[in-house]
Design a protein around this motif. Sequence first.
Motif, mmCIF file in Angstrom:
data_model
loop_
_atom_site.group_PDB
_atom_site.id
_atom_site.type_symbol
_atom_site.label_atom_id
_atom_site.label_comp_id
_atom_site.label_asym_id
_atom_site.label_seq_id
_atom_site.Cartn_x
_atom_site.Cartn_y
_atom_site.Cartn_z
ATOM 1 N N GLN A 47 0.829 -1.199 0.000
ATOM 2 C CA GLN A 47 0.000 0.000 0.000
ATOM 3 C C GLN A 47 0.864 1.250 0.000
ATOM 4 O O GLN A 47 2.056 1.192 0.326
ATOM 5 C CB GLN A 47 -0.928 -0.005 1.225
ATOM 6 N N PRO A 48 0.308 2.393 -0.379
ATOM 7 C CA PRO A 48 1.089 3.630 -0.433
ATOM 8 C C PRO A 48 1.602 4.038 0.943
ATOM 9 O O PRO A 48 1.006 3.705 1.974
ATOM 10 C CB PRO A 48 0.083 4.654 -0.973
ATOM 11 N N PHE A 49 2.702 4.789 0.956
ATOM 12 C CA PHE A 49 3.185 5.369 2.194
ATOM 13 C C PHE A 49 2.097 6.263 2.785
ATOM 14 O O PHE A 49 1.411 6.995 2.070
ATOM 15 C CB PHE A 49 4.420 6.232 1.941
ATOM 16 N N SER A 50 1.968 6.238 4.096
ATOM 17 C CA SER A 50 1.036 7.140 4.778
ATOM 18 C C SER A 50 1.421 7.206 6.250
ATOM 19 O O SER A 50 2.092 6.307 6.772
ATOM 20 C CB SER A 50 -0.419 6.667 4.644
ATOM 21 N N ILE A 51 0.984 8.243 6.917
ATOM 22 C CA ILE A 51 1.206 8.354 8.352
ATOM 23 C C ILE A 51 0.507 7.208 9.072
ATOM 24 O O ILE A 51 1.053 6.631 10.019
ATOM 25 C CB ILE A 51 0.695 9.716 8.865
ATOM 26 N N ALA A 52 -0.680 6.852 8.629
ATOM 27 C CA ALA A 52 -1.409 5.751 9.254
ATOM 28 C C ALA A 52 -0.644 4.435 9.120
ATOM 29 O O ALA A 52 -0.577 3.639 10.063
ATOM 30 C CB ALA A 52 -2.799 5.627 8.636
ATOM 31 N N LEU A 53 -0.044 4.196 7.949
ATOM 32 C CA LEU A 53 0.741 2.975 7.734
ATOM 33 C C LEU A 53 1.932 2.933 8.678
ATOM 34 O O LEU A 53 2.215 1.902 9.313
ATOM 35 C CB LEU A 53 1.226 2.930 6.284
ATOM 36 N N PHE A 54 2.642 4.050 8.796
ATOM 37 C CA PHE A 54 3.826 4.089 9.647
ATOM 38 C C PHE A 54 3.441 4.001 11.126
ATOM 39 O O PHE A 54 4.158 3.387 11.929
ATOM 40 C CB PHE A 54 4.625 5.359 9.382
ATOM 41 N N ALA A 55 2.318 4.605 11.488
ATOM 42 C CA ALA A 55 1.855 4.511 12.874
ATOM 43 C C ALA A 55 1.472 3.073 13.218
ATOM 44 O O ALA A 55 1.753 2.595 14.322
ATOM 45 C CB ALA A 55 0.667 5.450 13.095
#
Length: 233
Positions: A47-55
Amino acid sequence: MKPSLLLLHGAIGASFQLQPLAESLKAHYDIHMLDFPGHGGTPLPDQPFSIALFADATLQYIRQHRLEDLTIFGYSMGGYVALYLAKQHPGLIGRIITLGTKFHWDEPTAVKETKMLNPEVILQKVPAFADNLARLHAPRDWKQVLLQTSEMMLSMGRDNPLKADDYKDITTPTLIMLGDRDKMVSIEETVNAYKGINGAQMAVLPGTPHPIEQVNISLLTYFLQPVTTYTPA
């Protein structure tokens, strides 16, 4: 037992950049370092990079390693991720310290920031930086890291994951720090975030630009030392 300290790197960065800080603090903490998905040689996510993904990656790391009495230090984007996680999961983190985190995102801001992430321009104008990025993200393609980061920033410009009204919901004791020579993050957006978080503290580091490699580690270590009590004013 030592308290836990989790170090979170910035956009297009890797945990390796925080190794000097980890060495400086290892006498005080049980140190943990995390590479966000697609960074530091980790596989690019589906999936694309996102703040939610990193969190979410940070949350899974905390749970997997059963981190308690936890302080998170987030440099730049890492600080944003830590605060986003604290809003979503109150009580998970004992303390958050950020440095050089960009809080203000709108479309003009995102367009400005992404202009500095063009791989071909970097190769042509700052080849040493390109070589460093290649080393940080090997064996992955550093160009893909930049392109996906650009897409994430443009998305943040359209819909900032942490809006002004969200900061009041962050109950984690927080110290917001900014270098006085930071050309990427404004004092205004930093003060607004500091004022938005109930009981937060703020520090401006003298003679300090944005790049983590140029930060005085001894000065940063001083602010990251464990506290036995934390009583917001």
